[in-house]
Each structure stands twice: as C-alpha cells, then as structure tokens.
Design a protein around this motif. Structure first.
Motif, short mmCIF file in Angstrom:
data_model
loop_
_atom_site.label_atom_id
_atom_site.label_comp_id
_atom_site.label_asym_id
_atom_site.label_seq_id
_atom_site.Cartn_x
_atom_site.Cartn_y
_atom_site.Cartn_z
N ASP A 59 0.83 -1.20 0.00
CA ASP A 59 0.00 0.00 0.00
C ASP A 59 0.87 1.26 0.00
N ILE A 83 -13.87 2.28 -2.56
CA ILE A 83 -13.34 3.64 -2.40
C ILE A 83 -14.36 4.43 -1.58
N ARG A 126 -5.32 5.71 -3.75
CA ARG A 126 -5.33 6.58 -2.57
C ARG A 126 -4.36 7.74 -2.73
N PRO A 147 -9.04 13.05 -0.15
CA PRO A 147 -8.60 11.91 0.67
C PRO A 147 -9.67 10.82 0.69
N ALA A 148 -9.21 9.58 0.59
CA ALA A 148 -10.13 8.46 0.52
C ALA A 148 -9.54 7.23 1.19
N ASP A 149 -10.41 6.37 1.67
CA ASP A 149 -10.02 5.07 2.18
C ASP A 149 -10.25 4.08 1.03
N VAL A 150 -9.19 3.38 0.62
CA VAL A 150 -9.28 2.46 -0.52
C VAL A 150 -8.86 1.07 -0.05
N THR A 151 -9.76 0.10 -0.17
CA THR A 151 -9.47 -1.25 0.29
C THR A 151 -10.03 -2.30 -0.67
N SER A 162 -4.64 -0.29 -4.52
CA SER A 162 -5.35 0.57 -3.58
C SER A 162 -4.46 1.74 -3.13
N GLY A 163 -3.18 1.48 -2.95
CA GLY A 163 -2.25 2.56 -2.60
C GLY A 163 -2.13 3.60 -3.71
N GLU A 190 -5.38 11.71 -3.12
CA GLU A 190 -4.90 12.65 -2.11
C GLU A 190 -4.21 13.86 -2.74
N TYR A 236 1.05 4.02 -2.85
CA TYR A 236 0.78 5.41 -2.52
C TYR A 236 1.84 6.32 -3.14
#
Length: 197
Positions: A61, A182, A153, A162-166, A149-150, A157, A65
């Motif tokens: 991740d 997302i 994200r 900004p987001a939580d991505v999993t 996902s990184g 950003e 990113y």
C-alpha cells in the motif's frame, strides 16, 4: 593484458534504455507483461522478508501510494481532464480512463453508499494476477494487489480528495471477482457545484 580487460568491460556494458513509448499495442503488451512479472517477483520477495501478511499489505500500500502521488501528474498531463464535479464523476474517470490507460481494463463502477461517498470498482480481470493461480500457502490474509489501492489513494490525495481504498473481494481468495472499495473521507461538494452553474 589491457586488451583483455577492455574486452571484459565491453561485455558487461548493457544498454538499459527502454524503447521509446510506442502507440503500437505490442509494445504496450510487452511492457505490461514485464511489469506483471516484476510485480509477482516483488510480492514473492516481500513474503520472504515479512512473516505477517499485514506487513506485506502495508508495504504494498505504501509503495502504491508513492506511485500514485507521482502518477497523477502524468495522468492529468496526458488526458487533459479538468476538475470533476462530484465523487461519482471522479470514480467514473478512474474506472473508464485511468484503469484503461495504465492497465488496459475497464472496471465496472458500482455507486454510492447512503452518504454518497462510497463506491466500488469491480474488476472482472486483473492484470496484476494474470500469472497467479492462488495465494501462497499460509498467506490467506495477503492482499496480493494492494499496490492498486495505494496508487488510487495516493493519486486522490494529490488532488485533495482523501479516501479510504481497500479490497473488498479478491479473486485470489476465492471470490468471483476483484472488488476495490473507495470511500471518500469528506462530504461531497455537489451542492456547491450546482449553485455555481
């Protein structure tokens, strides 16, 4: 003696320059395959270096990113896309333009939770796991493609979203498809954009 030394140095000279980016499909296919194979080797090495899957997931991740915060500049420069009006439009661009541009696939977007800030991308095929049949034994919680996902994200950003991505589902864990969730961490500015029209 000096002649054999010079010859030895010539043997070890390697031209690491890659061919210029070509619009031909075969050049793109070769570089994608090389990336996928290299990625598999990276994940295998991380599994040797770290005992816990959580550590491997976190490393992938973080690596993604760092790629994402640099990749967004290339994406914006090559597409000319301006600011999206809402989260729905943003995720649509990620699915239909970014994934197509960099991985050659177009995920299906499933939109919105009750707050209007949660979306899913459904990947029927995932190029990163093309050559992988299953997760290594004893690695059931490994998120093999956590790099994606990184990347998402990091890119979001950089454009102040900004987001939580999993990963919600993963084909390598026995699911039918791969699903990336997302969730944007701020309320949508949809009302503002409607007023400004």
């Amino acid at each position: 003696m000096s002649r054999s030394l010079n010859r030895k140095q010539e043997i070890y000279k390697i031209d690491w320059q890659l061919p210029a980016v070509s619009s031909s499909a075969s050049a793109h296919h070769i570089s994608r395959d090389l990336f996928v194979l290299s990625y598999g080797a990276l994940v295998a090495q991380l599994c040797k270096d770290y005992e816990r899957d959580e550590d491997v997931n976190k490393y992938l991740d973080a690596m993604g990113y760092n790629i994402g915060i640099r990749l967004i500049e290339d994406f914006l420069a090559n597409t000319g896309i301006k600011k999206c009006r809402n989260y729905n439009e943003t995720v649509d661009v990620i699915a239909k333009v970014a994934f197509k541009m960099y991985l050659g696939i177009t995920p299906t977007m499933i939109g919105g939770n009750d707050g209007g800030n949660g979306f899913s991308l459904i990947l029927d095929t995932n190029p990163l796991d093309d050559y992988v049949e299953e997760l290594p034994s004893g690695r059931s919680s490994l998120s093999y493609c956590n790099l994606l996902s990184g990347i998402i994200r990091g890119a979001l950003e950089m454009i102040h979203l900004p987001a939580d991505v999993t990963f919600i589902q993963d084909r390598l864990r026995g699911d039918d498809v791969t699903e990336i969730g997302i969730t944007f961490l701020r309320k949508s500015d949809e009302k503002k954009s409607k007023r400004n029209k």
